[in-house]
Design an enzyme around this catalytic site. Structure first.
Site, PDB file in Angstrom:
ATOM      1  N   TRP A 156      19.622 -21.128 -21.748  1.00  0.00           N
ATOM      2  CA  TRP A 156      19.209 -20.031 -21.043  1.00  0.00           C
ATOM      3  C   TRP A 156      18.271 -19.335 -21.822  1.00  0.00           C
ATOM      4  O   TRP A 156      18.372 -19.127 -23.054  1.00  0.00           O
ATOM      5  CB  TRP A 156      20.608 -19.236 -20.707  1.00  0.00           C
ATOM      6  CG  TRP A 156      19.982 -18.073 -20.104  1.00  0.00           C
ATOM      7  CD1 TRP A 156      19.803 -17.653 -18.673  1.00  0.00           C
ATOM      8  CD2 TRP A 156      19.937 -16.626 -20.548  1.00  0.00           C
ATOM      9  NE1 TRP A 156      19.385 -16.597 -18.613  1.00  0.00           N
ATOM     10  CE2 TRP A 156      19.374 -15.808 -19.642  1.00  0.00           C
ATOM     11  CE3 TRP A 156      20.030 -16.108 -21.920  1.00  0.00           C
ATOM     12  CZ2 TRP A 156      19.205 -14.472 -19.841  1.00  0.00           C
ATOM     13  CZ3 TRP A 156      19.579 -15.164 -22.331  1.00  0.00           C
ATOM     14  CH2 TRP A 156      19.189 -14.036 -21.175  1.00  0.00           C
ATOM     15  N   ASP A 312      15.494  -7.229  -6.253  1.00  0.00           N
ATOM     16  CA  ASP A 312      16.288  -8.153  -6.950  1.00  0.00           C
ATOM     17  C   ASP A 312      17.798  -8.034  -6.859  1.00  0.00           C
ATOM     18  O   ASP A 312      18.009  -7.189  -5.742  1.00  0.00           O
ATOM     19  CB  ASP A 312      16.015  -8.653  -8.303  1.00  0.00           C
ATOM     20  CG  ASP A 312      16.165  -9.849  -8.996  1.00  0.00           C
ATOM     21  OD1 ASP A 312      17.397 -10.053  -9.122  1.00  0.00           O
ATOM     22  OD2 ASP A 312      15.149 -10.864  -8.962  1.00  0.00           O
ATOM     23  N   ASP A 313      18.654  -8.466  -7.846  1.00  0.00           N
ATOM     24  CA  ASP A 313      20.026  -8.095  -7.657  1.00  0.00           C
ATOM     25  C   ASP A 313      20.234  -6.510  -7.829  1.00  0.00           C
ATOM     26  O   ASP A 313      19.364  -5.707  -8.280  1.00  0.00           O
ATOM     27  CB  ASP A 313      20.608  -8.641  -9.067  1.00  0.00           C
ATOM     28  CG  ASP A 313      21.935  -8.710  -9.105  1.00  0.00           C
ATOM     29  OD1 ASP A 313      22.716  -8.315  -8.239  1.00  0.00           O
ATOM     30  OD2 ASP A 313      22.443  -9.425 -10.121  1.00  0.00           O
ATOM     31  N   LYS A 422      14.911 -14.970  -2.853  1.00  0.00           N
ATOM     32  CA  LYS A 422      15.202 -15.645  -4.174  1.00  0.00           C
ATOM     33  C   LYS A 422      16.632 -15.862  -4.029  1.00  0.00           C
ATOM     34  O   LYS A 422      17.469 -15.274  -3.992  1.00  0.00           O
ATOM     35  CB  LYS A 422      15.013 -14.667  -5.282  1.00  0.00           C
ATOM     36  CG  LYS A 422      15.075 -15.031  -6.601  1.00  0.00           C
ATOM     37  CD  LYS A 422      14.638 -13.972  -7.666  1.00  0.00           C
ATOM     38  CE  LYS A 422      15.216 -14.386  -8.973  1.00  0.00           C
ATOM     39  NZ  LYS A 422      15.000 -13.434  -9.914  1.00  0.00           N
ATOM     40  N   ASP A 424      19.464 -17.506  -6.087  1.00  0.00           N
ATOM     41  CA  ASP A 424      20.040 -17.596  -7.413  1.00  0.00           C
ATOM     42  C   ASP A 424      21.542 -18.102  -7.564  1.00  0.00           C
ATOM     43  O   ASP A 424      22.179 -18.240  -6.481  1.00  0.00           O
ATOM     44  CB  ASP A 424      20.177 -16.126  -7.769  1.00  0.00           C
ATOM     45  CG  ASP A 424      19.701 -16.091  -9.434  1.00  0.00           C
ATOM     46  OD1 ASP A 424      19.906 -17.006 -10.090  1.00  0.00           O
ATOM     47  OD2 ASP A 424      19.665 -14.998 -10.101  1.00  0.00           O
ATOM     48  N   ASN A 426      24.302 -17.978 -10.669  1.00  0.00           N
ATOM     49  CA  ASN A 426      24.402 -17.570 -12.065  1.00  0.00           C
ATOM     50  C   ASN A 426      25.635 -18.310 -12.931  1.00  0.00           C
ATOM     51  O   ASN A 426      25.838 -17.659 -13.943  1.00  0.00           O
ATOM     52  CB  ASN A 426      24.374 -16.177 -12.305  1.00  0.00           C
ATOM     53  CG  ASN A 426      22.868 -15.653 -12.317  1.00  0.00           C
ATOM     54  OD1 ASN A 426      22.086 -16.021 -12.989  1.00  0.00           O
ATOM     55  ND2 ASN A 426      22.541 -14.820 -11.213  1.00  0.00           N
ATOM     56  N   ASP A 488      14.281 -16.884 -17.535  1.00  0.00           N
ATOM     57  CA  ASP A 488      14.340 -15.452 -17.790  1.00  0.00           C
ATOM     58  C   ASP A 488      13.784 -14.704 -18.515  1.00  0.00           C
ATOM     59  O   ASP A 488      13.646 -13.625 -18.752  1.00  0.00           O
ATOM     60  CB  ASP A 488      15.921 -15.046 -17.415  1.00  0.00           C
ATOM     61  CG  ASP A 488      16.673 -15.112 -16.408  1.00  0.00           C
ATOM     62  OD1 ASP A 488      15.987 -15.276 -15.133  1.00  0.00           O
ATOM     63  OD2 ASP A 488      18.079 -15.019 -16.139  1.00  0.00           O
TER      64      ASP A 488
HETATM   65  C1  GLA Z   1      19.502 -14.384 -13.087  1.00  0.00           C
HETATM   66  C2  GLA Z   1      18.000 -14.685 -12.639  1.00  0.00           C
HETATM   67  C3  GLA Z   1      17.234 -13.278 -12.856  1.00  0.00           C
HETATM   68  C4  GLA Z   1      17.686 -12.031 -12.005  1.00  0.00           C
HETATM   69  C5  GLA Z   1      19.381 -11.895 -12.426  1.00  0.00           C
HETATM   70  C6  GLA Z   1      19.956 -10.762 -11.636  1.00  0.00           C
HETATM   71  O1  GLA Z   1      19.376 -14.011 -14.431  1.00  0.00           O
HETATM   72  O2  GLA Z   1      17.502 -15.516 -13.202  1.00  0.00           O
HETATM   73  O3  GLA Z   1      16.035 -13.457 -12.610  1.00  0.00           O
HETATM   74  O4  GLA Z   1      17.669 -12.300 -10.675  1.00  0.00           O
HETATM   75  O5  GLA Z   1      19.935 -13.122 -12.235  1.00  0.00           O
HETATM   76  O6  GLA Z   1      21.414 -10.624 -11.794  1.00  0.00           O
END
Ligand code: GLA
Length: 664
Positions: A156, A312-313, A422, A424, A426, A488
């Site tokens: 990561w 984003d988040d 987007k 994602d 995680n 990231d």
């Molecule tokens: C991941 C994505 C990031 C961002 C975060 C949000 O790490 O790779 O770009 O969107 O989640 O929690």
């Protein structure tokens, strides 16, 4: 022996029919098939079987017991050839009369590229279930003397680090058991001998393996396939199992040429859509998302020339940090007191498209969704859950889960005018027990089904694929998304290394990249705003900094660079890529764009005597080139053999040179 030659744009792949298995005769520039096979075994075998020494295309264990098999069943298998079909490729069918297994090896050249797709279809035509423990998509033999293997590894925030090993003999393996391709290795491998380069890349967004083995004669055999996880895969009587495609690529121009073959393929594989200059607020506001902070950023982004604003988040209820909210995909009313729809309209009124982050596959234990459907996550009876980033993973093999996710995605896209999503993911998959032997495959099929539905029913929505950065970058994901988030880590010198590796395997129009305020995570040497821009301009330009805090001077520079990017974006996204030391050259017939970065020490010029750095350019036409900004004129020969002059100073650490071709 019967032979078939498959023809790609400039290359051929020739297969000969052996008594029980097909063999590779030659793979390279058209014409290589015209001569004796460099791979055929001319000697006697000792202590191994004929198949172990032969350049077999695909074999079950049983038939190839020692040197590695592509297909392993709980009961070993032996085949006889049944039929060959030629249509838009080649299909060779082998039959195991004892087990009732029919195996068809499929080959399909991709028109106008030097890529050949290979996969396998297994049908259980017998009466007993068959248990598969190893499931290759393809095996391929290469006439190397010493195999030089290049692969992309990391973790990561450190994905796509280019690594090379030389393998004189023995085995090499990369793979993933994460349920996604993972950050540790891209599902991609390049094999070189001299200047020639062969490559393999897998279209599978789940667990996988690629291995290479150099046998005692110096022949390299590469195998690629999905990993049956937790396995074994059970093939019931009457069922057919199709493996993911393995794409094979060849270039006589080394790794750089091989990258161009992959780029050409990915330009075909993905949709020809304009990729907008975006602003993403993640690094600026983190989880503290609210209408005021986002609108301030959106106004600043519009002023810089961005075309899309991505929240984003952190926009949904219960998402104050990474411990809650996932699964409850409703906008947070406290954060958007006038309503989310009104907020989206305000963003769009600035002339920006609107994009949104989602992580459909995950669920927070604190969420309402988890309380209502605790049985929707992967779990093994009597065993604890493993939390990764405080979250659990939904079982996309379940139809009710997929229907819930579709209703959620479709609902958001119908309710709000969203033009970019987007997607994602995680956390990797855990707690997939023996009751779900093909959990990996079922999850992958669910993910691809949802992406397919998105594309069919919301064709105007662009999708960015992300899994904690570059954790899910494979050809199947690429076929159903529009951009990839490689990492990231957006810190300038770290990003340069990530992008260097990314561009070996993937095309620039897929490489999302942001200009941010991030200091280096691994290499903290400061770099200019221009450096950050030029780096993000190497693919799909985005901005992720807190631009409300930028000085007027920075904003002015940013506006100019965004405008320049829009002028050259088409060349960056469709040109042929030539990689130079700390520079990338994009070539179209009329114009060449060079992006260059300074990473080393400075020479002291102009305080002391010295001369500019020269970047020898590639693939130029006869005639001259004119620098669009300075008006300087160079001959193609000068740029090729002497090089483009660039002068680095403390304040000038990156450059963009646009050279227009003029006939002399
Ligand atoms: C991941 C994505 C990031 C961002 C975060 C949000 O790490 O790779 O770009 O969107 O989640 O929690």
């Amino acid at each position: 022996m019967t032979r078939w030659t498959l023809r790609m744009a400039t290359t051929t792949y020739t297969v000969a029919l052996g008594p029980q298995w097909p063999e590779l005769v030659a793979w390279g520039p058209a014409g290589v098939e015209d001569g004796p096979s460099p791979l055929a075994n001319h000697g006697q075998v000792h202590f191994i079987t004929e198949a172990d020494a032969a350049p077999v295309e695909y074999a079950p264990r049983g038939q190839r017991p020692f040197a590695g098999a592509d297909l392993v069943l709980e009961q070993d298998s032996w085949w006889r050839f049944e039929e060959a079909e030629i249509s838009d490729g080649l299909r060779l069918t082998y039959v195991d009369d004892v087990l009732g297994l029919r195996t068809t090896l499929c080959y399909r050249p991709v028109p106008d590229t030097d890529v050949l797709l290979r996969w396998v279809e297994l049908t259980n035509a017998g009466v007993e279930p068959l248990a598969v423990t190893r499931l290759g998509s393809a095996g391929v033999c290469l006439p190397t003397r010493t195999a030089r293997l290049t692969f992309l590894s990391g973790q990561w925030a450190q994905e796509f680090q280019r690594q090379t090993v030389t393998l004189p003999a023995g085995q090499f393996r990369i793979g993933s058991q994460y349920g996604v391709p993972g950050h540790n290795y891209a599902p991609w491998l390049a094999i070189q001998d001299t200047e020639q380069a062969w490559g393999i890349s897998l279209a599978w967004p789940g667990s996988w393996e690629i291995d290479a083995e150099v046998d005692p004669t110096g022949m390299t055999r590469v195998r690629a396939g999905r990993l049956p996880h937790p396995g074994p895969l059970i093939l019931l009587p009457g069922e057919t199992l199709t493996t993911p495609q393995a794409a094979l690529a060849y270039s006589a121009e080394g790794l750089d040429g091989l990258a161009r073959v992959w780029h050409a393929y990915e330009r075909q594989l993905s949709r020809p859509r304009p990729r907008p200059v975006l602003y993403n607020s993640w690094e600026a506001t983190g989880f503290s998302v609210n209408a005021d902070s986002q609108l301030a950023l959106a106004r600043a982004a519009a002023d810089l020339g961005a075309e899309l604003f991505v929240v984003d988040d952190g926009w949904f209820t219960g998402r104050d940090d990474d411990t809650g909210g996932l699964g409850d995909w409703e906008p947070d009313e406290n954060a958007f007191p006038q309503g989310f729809g009104a907020f989206v309209e305000e963003v769009r009124a600035l002339g920006l498209g609107f994009g949104l982050w989602v992580e459909p596959e995950s669920v927070s234990p604190k969420s309402h969704l988890y309380k209502e459907h605790p049985d929707w996550v992967y779990q093994i009876d009597g065993r604890p859950h493993t939390l990764v980033r405080n979250q659990l993973l939904l079982n996309l093999g379940r139809e009710d889960v997929r229907e819930f996710l579709w209703a959620m995605l479709d609902g958001l896209l119908t309710r709000y005018p969203i033009s970019y999503l987007k997607w994602d993911m995680n956390r990797p998959a855990t707690e997939r027990g023996a009751s779900l032997p093909d959990a990996d495959g079922d999850h992958v099929r669910g993910y691809l089904e949802l992406l397919t539905r998105l594309r069919e029913q919301h064709p105007d929505v662009l999708v960015e694929a992300c899994a904690g950065g570059g954790g899910r970058t494979d050809l199947a994901t690429i076929a159903l998304s529009d951009v990839l988030w490689p990492s990231d880590n957006t810190a300038p010198l770290d990003r340069l290394a990530v992008q260097d590796g990314f561009l070996l395997a993937h095309a620039p129009h897929l490489m999302s990249s942001w200009v941010t305020d991030a200091p280096g995570v691994f290499d903290a040497r400061p770099r200019s705003l221009r450096f950050r821009f030029v780096l993000a301009m190497a693919g799909v330009l985005g901005i992720g900094a807190d631009i409300t805090k930028w000085t007027a001077e920075h904003k002015k520079e940013a506006r100019e660079l965004v405008a320049l990017y829009k002028e050259i974006r088409e060349i960056i996204h469709t040109g042929e890529v030539y990689r130079l030391p700390d520079a990338v050259q994009y070539v179209t017939p009329g114009t060449t764009v060079v992006l260059a970065w300074h990473t080393g020490t400075l020479t002291g010029v102009p305080e002391v005597p010295g001369r500019p750095t020269r970047l020898p350019l590639k693939a130029l036409a006869n005639g001259s080139y004119v620098d669009r900004k300075s008006g300087a004129r160079y001959s193609g020969a000068h740029l090729t053999h002497v090089g483009l002059p660039v002068s680095w100073t403390r304040h000038h650490d990156a450059d963009i040179v646009v050279l227009d071709h003029v006939a002399t």
